[in-house]
Enzyme design. Structure first.
Site, short mmCIF file in Angstrom:
data_model
loop_
_atom_site.label_atom_id
_atom_site.label_comp_id
_atom_site.label_asym_id
_atom_site.label_seq_id
_atom_site.Cartn_x
_atom_site.Cartn_y
_atom_site.Cartn_z
N ASP A 226 -1.23 3.07 -13.80
CA ASP A 226 -1.17 2.26 -12.58
C ASP A 226 -1.25 0.80 -13.01
OD1 ASP A 226 -1.23 1.42 -9.92
OD2 ASP A 226 -3.40 1.69 -9.72
N SER A 227 -0.97 -0.08 -12.06
CA SER A 227 -1.12 -1.50 -12.34
C SER A 227 -2.58 -1.86 -12.60
CB SER A 227 -0.61 -2.33 -11.15
OG SER A 227 -1.37 -2.05 -9.99
N CYS B 141 1.23 4.65 -8.92
CA CYS B 141 1.36 3.32 -8.34
C CYS B 141 2.60 3.32 -7.45
CB CYS B 141 1.50 2.28 -9.46
SG CYS B 141 1.85 0.60 -8.90
N GLU C 237 -9.94 -4.19 -7.60
CA GLU C 237 -10.05 -4.44 -9.03
C GLU C 237 -11.38 -5.10 -9.39
OE1 GLU C 237 -7.80 -4.03 -11.85
OE2 GLU C 237 -6.90 -2.57 -10.50
N CYS D 162 -1.01 2.45 -1.03
CA CYS D 162 -1.35 1.94 -2.37
C CYS D 162 -2.54 2.74 -2.85
CB CYS D 162 -1.70 0.45 -2.30
SG CYS D 162 -2.33 -0.25 -3.84
N HIS E 67 -4.91 1.98 -4.76
CA HIS E 67 -6.16 1.22 -4.71
C HIS E 67 -6.87 1.39 -3.37
CE1 HIS E 67 -4.47 -0.90 -8.20
NE2 HIS E 67 -5.66 -1.44 -8.40
#
Length: 275
Positions: free
Chosen positions: A15-16, A78, A156, A188, A190
């Site tokens: 993933d990013s 992602c 993050e 997403c 996240h």
């Protein structure tokens, strides 16, 4: 001791940043005995505002690293990387590539008001994949696309339940609810870690859907018959890597994974899964 006759597969997930851990958790629940390698490209997160060429290049480089580390299945955990780069990855690799897709189709099945809200990065919402999903499954439904700049960065940083995060989520969600949305799509990976706060804001009458379980089912289908009782005695091996700062990543990874984990810097030669 592991059964030498049982071959255990290695899954590579990237993933990013840390969001793909939500997908990895779902895979682990469905198949707890596989080995896995997880790469977070946190040094380049978020992908949402990046040029397509950059995302394609990073996805290709990370996929190559996972293959080098022994991955036999790759999961692009992602939505942005999927929308931009998955077709190129599949043309380049000879192993299965499982990818994300915003859960617009199931959301259409859940809605009673005929209004759904999709929370995602700008890049994902502008993608041909989302346009296709809206075209194929959104007939007769009002699909409200809500970009969420900055939300990935909050996750993050591990800011899951701070007042600034809650305030920002209210600004994103309340207008959707006011327009009649009774189903929200977390587009997403996240955002899955923000689901408890999103549920509080949206209220009990709003359905929240995301794609991690669907991706886990796809992975299990690729694993096939190797989901066998003999694997129960196998001790899985794992490796968490980041292109960001390992010390910071270790804190956030452990918070989101729910247990202490070691996170290493992504370097040539250290990407194989290890116990």
């Amino acid at each position: 001791m592991n059964n030498p006759l049982v071959r255990t597969r290695t899954i590579g997930v990237f993933d990013s940043g840390v969001g793909g851990l939500s997908v990895l958790k779902a895979i682990r629940l469905g198949h707890p005995t596989v080995n896995f390698i997880y790469i977070a490209d946190s040094g380049n997160a978020p992908y949402g505002g990046r040029p397509a060429e950059f995302i394609e290049r990073r996805a290709s480089q990370i996929a190559d690293a996972l293959v080098e580390g022994g991955a036999e299945i790759i999961v692009v955990a992602c939505n942005t990387a999927t929308a931009v780069a998955v077709e190129k990855l599949r043309s380049q690799l000879s192993i299965p590539v499982v990818a994300m897709e915003p859960a617009i189709k199931p959301a259409v099945g859940y809605t009673r008001t005929g209004v759904i809200g999709v929370l995602a990065t700008e890049r994902t919402l502008e993608s041909m994949a989302v346009k296709r999903l809206c075209r194929e499954y959104g007939q007769g439904v009002n699909v409200l696309l809500q970009p969420c700049p900055g939300l990935v960065e909050m996750v993050e940083r591990g800011e899951l339940s701070t007042e600034p995060t809650r305030a920002y989520l209210r600004n994103l969600i309340n207008p959707l609810i006011a327009q009649g949305a009774d189903t929200l799509v977390l587009g997403c990976t996240h955002y899955v870690f923000l689901e408890p706060e999103i549920r509080k804001i949206a209220g009990p009458g709003v359905e929240i859907v995301e794609s991690s379980e669907a991706v886990a089912r796809q992975v299990i289908r690729h694993l096939g018959s190797e989901r066998a009782p003999a694997l129960a005695k196998h001790t899985s091996q794992e490796s968490f890597l980041t292109t960001g700062l390992p010390d910071h990543a270790e804190k956030i990874f452990s918070q989101l994974w729910g247990a202490p984990v070691e996170v290493r810097a992504l370097e040539t030669g250290n990407i194989r899964a290890h116990a």
